[in-house]
Design a protein around this motif. Structure first.
Motif, PDB file in Angstrom:
ATOM      1  N   UNK B   1       0.857  -1.209   0.000  1.00 51.18           N
ATOM      2  CA  UNK B   1       0.000   0.000   0.000  1.00 51.18           C
ATOM      3  C   UNK B   1       0.879   1.240   0.000  1.00 51.18           C
ATOM      4  N   UNK B   2       0.744   2.043  -1.067  1.00 51.08           N
ATOM      5  CA  UNK B   2       1.577   3.230  -1.184  1.00 51.08           C
ATOM      6  C   UNK B   2       0.721   4.491  -1.084  1.00 51.08           C
ATOM      7  N   UNK B   3       0.181   4.731   0.114  1.00 50.35           N
ATOM      8  CA  UNK B   3      -0.672   5.903   0.308  1.00 50.35           C
ATOM      9  C   UNK B   3       0.114   7.188   0.078  1.00 50.35           C
ATOM     10  N   UNK B   4       1.427   7.126   0.298  1.00 50.20           N
ATOM     11  CA  UNK B   4       2.262   8.317   0.132  1.00 50.20           C
ATOM     12  C   UNK B   4       2.205   8.841  -1.310  1.00 50.20           C
ATOM     13  N   UNK B   5       2.096   7.922  -2.280  1.00 56.13           N
ATOM     14  CA  UNK B   5       2.047   8.350  -3.673  1.00 56.13           C
ATOM     15  C   UNK B   5       0.762   9.108  -3.978  1.00 56.13           C
ATOM     16  N   UNK B   6      -0.329   8.698  -3.332  1.00 56.38           N
ATOM     17  CA  UNK B   6      -1.599   9.405  -3.507  1.00 56.38           C
ATOM     18  C   UNK B   6      -1.466  10.826  -2.969  1.00 56.38           C
ATOM     19  N   UNK B   7      -0.888  10.934  -1.778  1.00 62.81           N
ATOM     20  CA  UNK B   7      -0.722  12.253  -1.159  1.00 62.81           C
ATOM     21  C   UNK B   7       0.220  13.121  -1.994  1.00 62.81           C
ATOM     22  N   UNK B   8       1.289  12.483  -2.481  1.00 65.35           N
ATOM     23  CA  UNK B   8       2.275  13.201  -3.288  1.00 65.35           C
ATOM     24  C   UNK B   8       1.658  13.756  -4.570  1.00 65.35           C
ATOM     25  N   UNK B   9       0.681  13.042  -5.108  1.00 65.75           N
ATOM     26  CA  UNK B   9       0.043  13.448  -6.357  1.00 65.75           C
ATOM     27  C   UNK B   9      -1.338  14.053  -6.120  1.00 65.75           C
ATOM     28  N   UNK B  10      -1.466  14.788  -5.016  1.00 67.39           N
ATOM     29  CA  UNK B  10      -2.787  15.314  -4.651  1.00 67.39           C
ATOM     30  C   UNK B  10      -3.347  16.248  -5.726  1.00 67.39           C
ATOM     31  N   UNK B 187      -0.933   3.934 -13.501  1.00 68.50           N
ATOM     32  CA  UNK B 187      -0.061   3.714 -14.657  1.00 68.50           C
ATOM     33  C   UNK B 187       1.323   4.298 -14.404  1.00 68.50           C
ATOM     34  N   UNK B 188       1.363   5.449 -13.722  1.00 67.63           N
ATOM     35  CA  UNK B 188       2.649   6.121 -13.519  1.00 67.63           C
ATOM     36  C   UNK B 188       3.565   5.330 -12.604  1.00 67.63           C
ATOM     37  N   UNK B 189       2.983   4.663 -11.588  1.00 64.95           N
ATOM     38  CA  UNK B 189       3.822   3.941 -10.619  1.00 64.95           C
ATOM     39  C   UNK B 189       3.598   2.432 -10.667  1.00 64.95           C
ATOM     40  N   UNK B 190       2.913   1.946 -11.704  1.00 64.40           N
ATOM     41  CA  UNK B 190       2.658   0.510 -11.859  1.00 64.40           C
ATOM     42  C   UNK B 190       1.988  -0.091 -10.631  1.00 64.40           C
ATOM     43  N   UNK B 191       0.963   0.611 -10.160  1.00 57.56           N
ATOM     44  CA  UNK B 191       0.246   0.135  -8.986  1.00 57.56           C
ATOM     45  C   UNK B 191      -0.998  -0.624  -9.419  1.00 57.56           C
ATOM     46  N   UNK B 192      -1.477  -1.510  -8.548  1.00 53.60           N
ATOM     47  CA  UNK B 192      -2.650  -2.307  -8.913  1.00 53.60           C
ATOM     48  C   UNK B 192      -3.933  -1.632  -8.456  1.00 53.60           C
ATOM     49  N   UNK B 193      -3.939  -1.060  -7.245  1.00 53.57           N
ATOM     50  CA  UNK B 193      -5.236  -0.637  -6.709  1.00 53.57           C
ATOM     51  C   UNK B 193      -5.219   0.716  -5.964  1.00 53.57           C
ATOM     52  N   UNK B 194      -4.043   1.239  -5.639  1.00 49.44           N
ATOM     53  CA  UNK B 194      -3.991   2.453  -4.823  1.00 49.44           C
ATOM     54  C   UNK B 194      -4.790   3.594  -5.447  1.00 49.44           C
ATOM     55  N   UNK B 195      -4.643   3.768  -6.778  1.00 49.34           N
ATOM     56  CA  UNK B 195      -5.373   4.825  -7.470  1.00 49.34           C
ATOM     57  C   UNK B 195      -6.877   4.620  -7.386  1.00 49.34           C
ATOM     58  N   UNK B 196      -7.310   3.363  -7.525  1.00 47.41           N
ATOM     59  CA  UNK B 196      -8.735   3.061  -7.454  1.00 47.41           C
ATOM     60  C   UNK B 196      -9.264   3.294  -6.043  1.00 47.41           C
ATOM     61  N   UNK B 197      -8.450   2.918  -5.056  1.00 52.83           N
ATOM     62  CA  UNK B 197      -8.877   3.075  -3.668  1.00 52.83           C
ATOM     63  C   UNK B 197      -9.047   4.551  -3.331  1.00 52.83           C
ATOM     64  N   UNK B 198      -8.080   5.370  -3.765  1.00 53.49           N
ATOM     65  CA  UNK B 198      -8.178   6.814  -3.532  1.00 53.49           C
ATOM     66  C   UNK B 198      -9.427   7.358  -4.218  1.00 53.49           C
ATOM     67  N   UNK B 199      -9.687   6.895  -5.455  1.00 49.86           N
ATOM     68  CA  UNK B 199     -10.871   7.345  -6.185  1.00 49.86           C
ATOM     69  C   UNK B 199     -12.133   6.943  -5.425  1.00 49.86           C
ATOM     70  N   UNK B 200     -12.175   5.710  -4.938  1.00 52.15           N
ATOM     71  CA  UNK B 200     -13.358   5.227  -4.218  1.00 52.15           C
ATOM     72  C   UNK B 200     -13.645   6.095  -3.000  1.00 52.15           C
TER      73      UNK B 200
END
Lengths: 255, 231
Positions: B1-10, B187-200
């Motif tokens: 889980x890379x929550x930091x990337x979500x925050x970094x790309x706020x 796509x930018x960080x080759x993540x499976x679900x972090x982007x979707x989770x943030x969107x949800x």
């Protein structure tokens, strides 16, 4: 009753998991002429033929798994497949997450636009213009780095970007030179579009050729596939496949 | 889980939220302005107009929003005469294509909500208005419509939530809405679900606020329908 239920669950589980022996290969199926979905739903193209030749070479049963480009690395990591054969460039960014075999071909990037557009492919020349690119590709990274003054529109597949270029929604498009010339410029919808002058290749972004993506821990598979690439190039299988698609060598320089 | 990337790309997600809010609220507003006259015409069974509206409603409720958006975005672009017409200035832009599809879709659902609310108006309410000697127009605008609109609030709140969730369709025609931001992050960080989770989480937060807003409207405009003595 319980036993019947158990048997039923076991049967269902078996049916779902299926034969687990085959090596699963992730392919994209929307990137002609390397990977495209035929009318009957099967996936064909250079990538697919190379994958099959390599599987024959290492004596493995292979099954193709069609995955969208932006989910293809996660699919590998989650073991939905064991190798990615999808014209994926070997870059340092991707090497942080997965591993690659040696390259199996290398072609330079290209930008195209309508023949009468008069566009110049420099960042200044493209300022204010709309450039289409496939999301999560090296070309996407290159545009993000240098073309901040243009509007970058992201597509899930190259096919969709092609449609929008023809429709006139985007002014230009950046992708791999072979995918663009054979997959688009030389097809009927591509008439009236040309490659713009410019050298866009930057090793740190575009990487050192396209390889087969492998999970980091599968070093055995990686080495076997790398050896197989050398083998099919030595025994002529590679050239035989290549000649069906291209009238020039797409392998690039020997490493 | 890379929550930091979500925050970094706020900023990616902030732009996505703005895009989603724009599309959702504009589509709801345009949809409502279609639904109001269309619903009234349907309830009154206005000759010629009512069957036409019926056809429109059937068309847009009978097909998925994704298909409608594809037809408007990819379908219309196939015709040369459309690309040469003035309409292309709008249809060229994915944002307008999404707004047109969403508005027509929301308008169709809204039409049925308004029509339903009008035809279920209590007979006594209207008879009371007639007994007071109000003109037909006065009955419509002072009694019938206010009453019907108040009663359509809960259903319209539902439609607003559906429209918000349906707006994810925008991401398949290159718009960077909340889901688009999530996919770009993946796509930018080759993540499976972090982007979707943030969107949800973002969709859930907006839904929460939307539900809260409609609850506020309901408690204000449907106060007269609550049982007496209950606060």
């Amino acid at each position: 009753m319980t036993r019947t239920l158990q048997a039923a669950i076991a049967a269902v589980a078996l049916a779902i998991s299926g034969p687990a022996l085959a090596l699963n290969i992730c392919v994209e199926g929307a990137y002609p002429p390397f990977s495209e979905t035929a009318v009957d739903g099967s996936i064909v193209g250079f990538d697919v033929d190379i994958a099959n030749a390599l599987c024959a070479e290492i004596d493995e049963e292979c099954a193709l798994v069609k995955v969208d480009w932006d989910g293809i690395i996660p699919a590998l990591l989650e073991r939905k497949c064991d190798a990615i054969v999808a014209s994926m460039a070997i870059t340092a960014e991707r090497m942080a997450v997965i591993d690659f075999t040696k390259k199996y071909y290398q072609t330079p990037p290209m930008m195209i636009a309508a023949a009468d557009s008069g566009l110049v492919a420099t960042p200044e020349g493209m300022a204010g213009k709309v450039i289409g690119v496939q999301r999560g590709t090296t070309h996407n990274a290159y545009l993000d780095k240098y073309y901040g003054a243009s509007e970058i529109r992201l597509y899930a597949s190259q096919d969709e970007a092609n449609l929008d270029l023809v429709a006139g929604r985007i002014d230009a498009m950046m992708a791999d030179s072979v995918a663009l010339s054979l997959g688009f410029l030389q097809t009927e919808p591509g008439a009236g579009f040309v490659a713009l002058d410019g050298d866009f290749y930057e090793p740190e972004i575009h990487g050192a050729g396209n390889g087969i993506g492998i999970r980091k821990e599968d070093t055995g598979l990686r080495d076997r596939l790398s050896a197989a690439i050398d083998a099919i190039r030595a025994n002529g299988t590679y050239q035989e496949i290549e000649s069906q698609y291209f009238d020039f060598d797409i392998y690039g320089s020997e490493d | 889980m890379r929550a930091d990337l979500v925050v970094l790309n706020w900023q990616l997600f902030a732009a996505g939220v703005w895009m989603t809010l724009q599309l959702t609220f504009l589509a709801l507003a345009i949809g409502f302005s279609i639904a109001l006259p269309a619903g009234l015409s349907r309830a009154r069974r206005v000759p010629v107009v009512s069957p036409l509206i019926n056809g429109y409603v059937y068309l847009f409720r009978g097909t998925p929003l994704l298909v409608q958006t594809f037809l408007i975005y990819f379908g219309l672009a196939q015709f040369e005469w459309i690309r040469d017409s003035w309409a292309w200035t709008f249809l060229r832009d994915p944002w307008w294509c999404a707004l047109i599809a969403f508005s027509l879709n929301s308008g169709a659902y809204g039409t049925e909500i308004i029509r339903g609310a009008i035809v279920t108006t209590g007979k006594g309410e209207l008879e009371a208005a007639w007994a007071l000697g109000l003109s037909r127009r006065q009955v419509d605008w002072l009694v019938l419509m206010p009453s019907a609109l108040r009663r359509s609030l809960p259903q319209y709140g539902n439609e607003a939530v559906f429209m918000l969730q349906g707006s994810v369709v925008a991401s398949v025609i290159t718009l960077q809405d909340i889901l688009g931001a999530g996919r770009t992050l993946n796509a930018r960080y080759y993540l499976a679900y972090e982007g979707f989770l943030a969107a949800a989480i973002l969709y859930m937060a907006i839904t929460f606020l939307l539900v809260l807003a409609f609850r506020g409207l309901e408690s204000r405009y449907l106060r007269h329908l609550r049982p007496r003595g209950v606060r």
